[in-house]
Scaffold this motif. Sequence first.
Motif, PDB file in Angstrom:
ATOM      1  N   MET A   1       0.618  -1.688  -0.168  1.00 33.04           N
ATOM      2  CA  MET A   1       0.588   0.030   0.234  1.00 33.04           C
ATOM      3  C   MET A   1       0.619   0.974  -0.057  1.00 33.04           C
ATOM      4  SD  MET A   1      -2.703   1.002   2.535  1.00 33.04           S
ATOM      5  CE  MET A   1      -3.814  -0.528   2.338  1.00 33.04           C
ATOM      6  N   SER A   2       0.468   2.254  -0.965  1.00 31.25           N
ATOM      7  CA  SER A   2       1.789   3.322  -1.256  1.00 31.25           C
ATOM      8  C   SER A   2       1.520   4.319   0.017  1.00 31.25           C
ATOM      9  CB  SER A   2       1.097   3.833  -2.564  1.00 31.25           C
ATOM     10  OG  SER A   2      -0.605   4.750  -2.054  1.00 31.25           O
ATOM     11  N   PRO A   3       2.934   5.006   0.887  1.00 28.85           N
ATOM     12  CA  PRO A   3       2.208   5.775   1.893  1.00 28.85           C
ATOM     13  C   PRO A   3       1.114   6.974   1.743  1.00 28.85           C
ATOM     14  CG  PRO A   3       4.479   6.274   0.935  1.00 28.85           C
ATOM     15  CD  PRO A   3       3.440   4.722  -0.279  1.00 28.85           C
ATOM     16  N   VAL A   4       1.128   7.171   1.023  1.00 32.66           N
ATOM     17  CA  VAL A   4      -0.641   8.251  -0.087  1.00 32.66           C
ATOM     18  C   VAL A   4      -1.643   7.725   0.381  1.00 32.66           C
ATOM     19  CG1 VAL A   4      -1.960   8.975  -1.241  1.00 32.66           C
ATOM     20  CG2 VAL A   4       0.718   9.932  -1.237  1.00 32.66           C
ATOM     21  N   ILE A   5      -2.351   6.544   0.541  1.00 34.04           N
ATOM     22  CA  ILE A   5      -2.986   5.762   0.418  1.00 34.04           C
ATOM     23  C   ILE A   5      -3.396   5.659   2.291  1.00 34.04           C
ATOM     24  CG2 ILE A   5      -4.454   3.551   0.608  1.00 34.04           C
ATOM     25  CD1 ILE A   5      -4.778   5.335  -2.093  1.00 34.04           C
ATOM     26  N   THR A   6      -2.119   5.069   2.870  1.00 32.63           N
ATOM     27  CA  THR A   6      -1.670   4.509   3.950  1.00 32.63           C
ATOM     28  C   THR A   6      -2.381   5.886   5.112  1.00 32.63           C
ATOM     29  OG1 THR A   6      -0.152   2.728   3.802  1.00 32.63           O
ATOM     30  CG2 THR A   6      -0.182   4.039   6.078  1.00 32.63           C
ATOM     31  N   LEU A   7      -1.954   7.233   4.496  1.00 30.69           N
ATOM     32  CA  LEU A   7      -2.080   8.559   5.758  1.00 30.69           C
ATOM     33  C   LEU A   7      -3.437   8.615   4.642  1.00 30.69           C
ATOM     34  CD1 LEU A   7      -1.575  10.237   6.884  1.00 30.69           C
ATOM     35  CD2 LEU A   7      -0.516  11.983   4.741  1.00 30.69           C
ATOM     36  N   LEU A   8      -4.471   8.421   3.813  1.00 31.94           N
ATOM     37  CA  LEU A   8      -5.712   8.895   3.642  1.00 31.94           C
ATOM     38  C   LEU A   8      -6.424   7.729   4.422  1.00 31.94           C
ATOM     39  CD1 LEU A   8      -5.298   9.819  -0.560  1.00 31.94           C
ATOM     40  CD2 LEU A   8      -5.711  11.346   1.787  1.00 31.94           C
ATOM     41  N   ILE A   9      -6.715   7.063   4.352  1.00 31.57           N
ATOM     42  CA  ILE A   9      -6.787   5.805   5.304  1.00 31.57           C
ATOM     43  C   ILE A   9      -7.009   6.866   7.052  1.00 31.57           C
ATOM     44  CG2 ILE A   9      -6.622   3.806   6.558  1.00 31.57           C
ATOM     45  CD1 ILE A   9      -6.400   2.321   3.399  1.00 31.57           C
ATOM     46  N   ILE A  10      -5.488   6.460   8.004  1.00 35.21           N
ATOM     47  CA  ILE A  10      -5.605   7.337   8.799  1.00 35.21           C
ATOM     48  C   ILE A  10      -6.475   8.800   8.921  1.00 35.21           C
ATOM     49  CG2 ILE A  10      -3.374   7.893  10.569  1.00 35.21           C
ATOM     50  CD1 ILE A  10      -1.426   6.408   9.011  1.00 35.21           C
ATOM     51  N   ILE A  11      -6.294   9.630   8.356  1.00 38.46           N
ATOM     52  CA  ILE A  11      -6.753  10.908   8.316  1.00 38.46           C
ATOM     53  C   ILE A  11      -8.112  10.512   8.582  1.00 38.46           C
ATOM     54  CG2 ILE A  11      -7.811  12.966   7.167  1.00 38.46           C
ATOM     55  CD1 ILE A  11      -4.919  13.130   5.838  1.00 38.46           C
ATOM     56  N   ALA A  12      -9.064   9.845   7.372  1.00 38.32           N
ATOM     57  CA  ALA A  12      -9.835   8.759   7.691  1.00 38.32           C
ATOM     58  C   ALA A  12     -10.766   8.715   8.621  1.00 38.32           C
ATOM     59  CB  ALA A  12     -10.887   8.089   6.248  1.00 38.32           C
ATOM     60  N   ALA A  13     -10.157   7.535   9.542  1.00 41.00           N
ATOM     61  CA  ALA A  13     -10.080   6.924  10.544  1.00 41.00           C
ATOM     62  C   ALA A  13     -10.064   8.436  11.899  1.00 41.00           C
ATOM     63  CB  ALA A  13      -9.444   5.803  11.043  1.00 41.00           C
ATOM     64  N   ALA A  14      -9.393   9.026  11.412  1.00 39.34           N
ATOM     65  CA  ALA A  14      -9.373  10.279  13.148  1.00 39.34           C
ATOM     66  C   ALA A  14     -10.856  10.867  12.565  1.00 39.34           C
ATOM     67  CB  ALA A  14      -8.022  11.088  12.913  1.00 39.34           C
ATOM     68  N   LEU A  15     -10.944  11.396  11.433  1.00 38.54           N
ATOM     69  CA  LEU A  15     -12.351  12.239  11.524  1.00 38.54           C
ATOM     70  C   LEU A  15     -13.816  11.375  11.650  1.00 38.54           C
ATOM     71  CD1 LEU A  15     -11.543  13.603   7.516  1.00 38.54           C
ATOM     72  CD2 LEU A  15     -11.722  15.156   9.638  1.00 38.54           C
ATOM     73  N   VAL A  16     -13.563   9.941  11.805  1.00 40.83           N
ATOM     74  CA  VAL A  16     -14.586   9.612  12.442  1.00 40.83           C
ATOM     75  C   VAL A  16     -14.093   9.689  13.852  1.00 40.83           C
ATOM     76  CG1 VAL A  16     -15.249   7.482  12.375  1.00 40.83           C
ATOM     77  CG2 VAL A  16     -15.206   7.984   9.990  1.00 40.83           C
TER      78      VAL A  16
END
Length: 592
Positions: free
Chosen positions: A1-16
């Motif tokens: 998994m690319s670093p960008v996708i990993t970061l976007l998943i982390i951001i999405a989880a944080a927003l939730v």
Amino acid sequence: MSPVITLLIIIAAALVLFVSERFPIPLVALSISVVLMLTGLVTPAEGISGFSSPATITVLAMFVLSAGLQKTGIVRSLGELIIRFAGGNQYKGLAAIMLVAGGLSAFINNTAVVVVLLPTVIILARRTALSPAKLLIPLSFSSMLGGLGTLIGTSTNILASDVANKLGYGPISMFEFTKLGVIVFLVGGVYLLLFSGRLLPERRGPREERTESYHLRDYLTELVILPDSPLVGSTVAQCRLRQLSDADVLEIIRAGSKLEQPFADERLQAGDVLMVRGKVQTLLRVRRSAGIKILPEVQLRDSDLVADRMGLLEVLISPTSHLIGRTLEEIRFRNRYNATVLAIQRHGEAIREQLSKNRLAVGDALLIQGPSAVLEMIQASPNFIIVGEVPHETLRREKTPIALGIIIGVVLLAALNVLPILVTALAGAVLMVLTGCLEMSEFYEAVRWDVIFLLAGIIPLGLALENTGAAASIAQYAVGLSSVLPPLLILGLFYVLSMLLTEMISNNATVVLLIPIATAAATDLGLNPQAFIMTVMFAASMSFLTPIGYQANTLVYSAGGYKFTDFFKVGAPISLILIPITVYLISVFWPL
């Protein structure tokens, strides 16, 4: 998994997690930095850089400086001036509230301003025969608008300056955006002065009985102990009434006279009349086994809960309270304070059941009954904000000139670029203690550690956006809009996005998340990144739509008896007015 996708998943989880509020926001923020380090998106040094960030340290120092102004009586004196100036005129009072709150918030923490002025505003409401609901939202909104006057007005401004500096755009100076801030404050102030009184309902009358606002008549019951009751001979502390019905004994009347508290060790007698807090339905179910007789409906007034040495007190849980996140049972409230919490009001709704099991939150309103001496002690506690009366607090008014001199020195030295704001703010915080404006214990209490840990946790997120190239990738979507939208509308889109996001997460998280993306978009479009920085920073402080986006709103929520929709009713028009004005003026002061 690319670093960008990993970061976007982390951001999405944080927003939730931010939106759900299932966990404390500072804990979520710290978890973000830990996950970023575990996934290798930031180095360990970058992961903990938030704790040593100039923004974090400057915000910490500003909390201390704000406390110095409070403890030396400067803010209280201005509150007293509001009441004298108003002279019973609601419009003069409203104008004075907004000017004082806005002016103070340009230099000290706006939440602290609301905390100190809130009792004054409620007193003013009573003297002008107004509902407090007509004045408290304007108090909160004007403190937010005033915070946009200088760099030190809010932690959001300081953080935006730090993020911009790390991205290579240089720090924001003390008065760089003051001209825009003053215009925005005046526009917002005129709107509040003309329309807030018409849009805001009278949720609580100026002299409304507190037993009515907390709906206690449905939850307080009088009962008589029968001769064959198993409660006869047992003490109040030992009796099974609480175990059987989750009821608390608030008052004992024996032979026509009220017994004085504390009466935990008082042995109950046949014929005693008890006033208890509990559900009537539950008491009816246990009346036979408990040997009690339920009396007809109580026609309850505040005076029925007050005796020669007993009183009622309404308080809010303060932002720095040690009680946040804990239950009344865990802190042993009754034993600790020798007083009883009759009800809790949260988000406009009264809580009267299972009080001891509810975890307290910032802005919760508590109705407390207890001996007058105990209530005075509670008034002096930093855990509470007193509603409706000026708290008994020892102020060091003789230190007022010193505290003012320290604040002026902090601002001028930073504004003239003699020293960075980090250095002047820290020096000012130390001087507050050395000169006796604050005691060391008050220094510790002044710091909003939840904000400090929030900042320390989310700052690495901005670094991760740059390290992974995620900011540039997301910015490409804005570049794609340039073919169909003019630059001014793209700036407006970032404003609206920032404003909405700050309602869901926090203003500080919004700044860290969006400034890297906004500046990357500006660079790709060949526009002025400084204009985009200002857009995100201003919009992140425009939390007018809900009571939960900004802590100043949370504090007035219960005190005014508001409903959730009241904030939207007043906040939506002011937001719609300020969006085009602010965006246009940003494009004028920082040409695209």
